[in-house]
Design a protein around this motif. Sequence first.
Motif, PDB file in Angstrom:
ATOM      1  N   LYS A  82       4.444   3.128   5.160  1.00 43.44           N
ATOM      2  CA  LYS A  82       4.345   3.733   3.830  1.00 43.44           C
ATOM      3  C   LYS A  82       2.929   3.577   3.285  1.00 43.44           C
ATOM      4  O   LYS A  82       2.199   2.668   3.682  1.00 43.44           O
ATOM      5  N   PRO A  83       2.541   4.436   2.340  1.00 45.53           N
ATOM      6  CA  PRO A  83       1.222   4.285   1.710  1.00 45.53           C
ATOM      7  C   PRO A  83       1.206   3.069   0.780  1.00 45.53           C
ATOM      8  O   PRO A  83       2.254   2.547   0.392  1.00 45.53           O
ATOM      9  N   VAL A  84       0.007   2.645   0.424  1.00 49.53           N
ATOM     10  CA  VAL A  84      -0.156   1.523  -0.509  1.00 49.53           C
ATOM     11  C   VAL A  84       0.417   1.934  -1.862  1.00 49.53           C
ATOM     12  O   VAL A  84       0.199   3.050  -2.329  1.00 49.53           O
ATOM     13  N   GLU A  85       1.151   1.020  -2.470  1.00 50.46           N
ATOM     14  CA  GLU A  85       1.771   1.261  -3.772  1.00 50.46           C
ATOM     15  C   GLU A  85       1.227   0.245  -4.776  1.00 50.46           C
ATOM     16  O   GLU A  85       1.261  -0.954  -4.526  1.00 50.46           O
ATOM     17  N   SER A  86       0.693   0.750  -5.896  1.00 51.17           N
ATOM     18  CA  SER A  86       0.238  -0.141  -6.969  1.00 51.17           C
ATOM     19  C   SER A  86       1.417  -0.404  -7.886  1.00 51.17           C
ATOM     20  O   SER A  86       1.986   0.525  -8.450  1.00 51.17           O
ATOM     21  N   VAL A  87       1.774  -1.676  -8.020  1.00 47.35           N
ATOM     22  CA  VAL A  87       2.959  -2.021  -8.787  1.00 47.35           C
ATOM     23  C   VAL A  87       2.615  -2.320 -10.243  1.00 47.35           C
ATOM     24  O   VAL A  87       3.128  -1.700 -11.146  1.00 47.35           O
ATOM     25  N   THR A 123      -0.750  -4.819  -5.354  1.00 52.24           N
ATOM     26  CA  THR A 123      -0.438  -3.731  -4.427  1.00 52.24           C
ATOM     27  C   THR A 123       0.487  -4.230  -3.327  1.00 52.24           C
ATOM     28  O   THR A 123       0.484  -5.414  -2.983  1.00 52.24           O
ATOM     29  N   LYS A 124       1.274  -3.296  -2.789  1.00 51.41           N
ATOM     30  CA  LYS A 124       2.143  -3.629  -1.664  1.00 51.41           C
ATOM     31  C   LYS A 124       2.253  -2.411  -0.757  1.00 51.41           C
ATOM     32  O   LYS A 124       1.996  -1.274  -1.159  1.00 51.41           O
ATOM     33  N   ARG A 125       2.632  -2.693   0.500  1.00 48.41           N
ATOM     34  CA  ARG A 125       2.769  -1.628   1.495  1.00 48.41           C
ATOM     35  C   ARG A 125       3.839  -2.045   2.491  1.00 48.41           C
ATOM     36  O   ARG A 125       3.838  -3.176   2.967  1.00 48.41           O
ATOM     37  N   GLU A 126       4.748  -1.124   2.803  1.00 51.23           N
ATOM     38  CA  GLU A 126       5.845  -1.443   3.714  1.00 51.23           C
ATOM     39  C   GLU A 126       5.668  -0.771   5.067  1.00 51.23           C
ATOM     40  O   GLU A 126       5.141   0.327   5.175  1.00 51.23           O
ATOM     41  N   THR A 172       7.183  -6.102   4.081  1.00 50.37           N
ATOM     42  CA  THR A 172       6.241  -5.783   3.021  1.00 50.37           C
ATOM     43  C   THR A 172       4.974  -6.620   3.143  1.00 50.37           C
ATOM     44  O   THR A 172       5.041  -7.843   3.238  1.00 50.37           O
ATOM     45  N   CYS A 221      -2.419  -5.519   2.813  1.00 51.26           N
ATOM     46  CA  CYS A 221      -2.063  -4.101   2.954  1.00 51.26           C
ATOM     47  C   CYS A 221      -2.973  -3.404   3.957  1.00 51.26           C
ATOM     48  O   CYS A 221      -2.537  -2.531   4.709  1.00 51.26           O
TER      49      CYS A 221
END
Length: 88
Positions: free
Chosen positions: A14-19, A24-27, A44, A50
């Motif tokens: 998955k793309p990097v996600e800013s929470v 940031t997190k990436r799965e 994760t 990431c």
Amino acid sequence: MHDYTMTGTVRLVKPVESVRDGFTKREIVICDNDPRFPSEAAITFVGERCALLDCIGVGEPVSVDFWIAGREWNGRHFVELRGIAIHK
């Protein structure tokens, strides 16, 4: 805290996600390729880790080191596999 390792084939990155607040997190989803009962797990990676997934593609064989993170929120319990390292 104990470290664990899962070896298998990459099914999804998955793309990097800013929470929030710069967090940031990436799965990545890995299939263990068991011939009888294949199992898929989402692992994760957070923060600077990431970037470890930038050179990983779908279909590649990998080995992922992770630890188990658990927490309680409003009477519910959640478990997450937190990536530490990934090896091709």
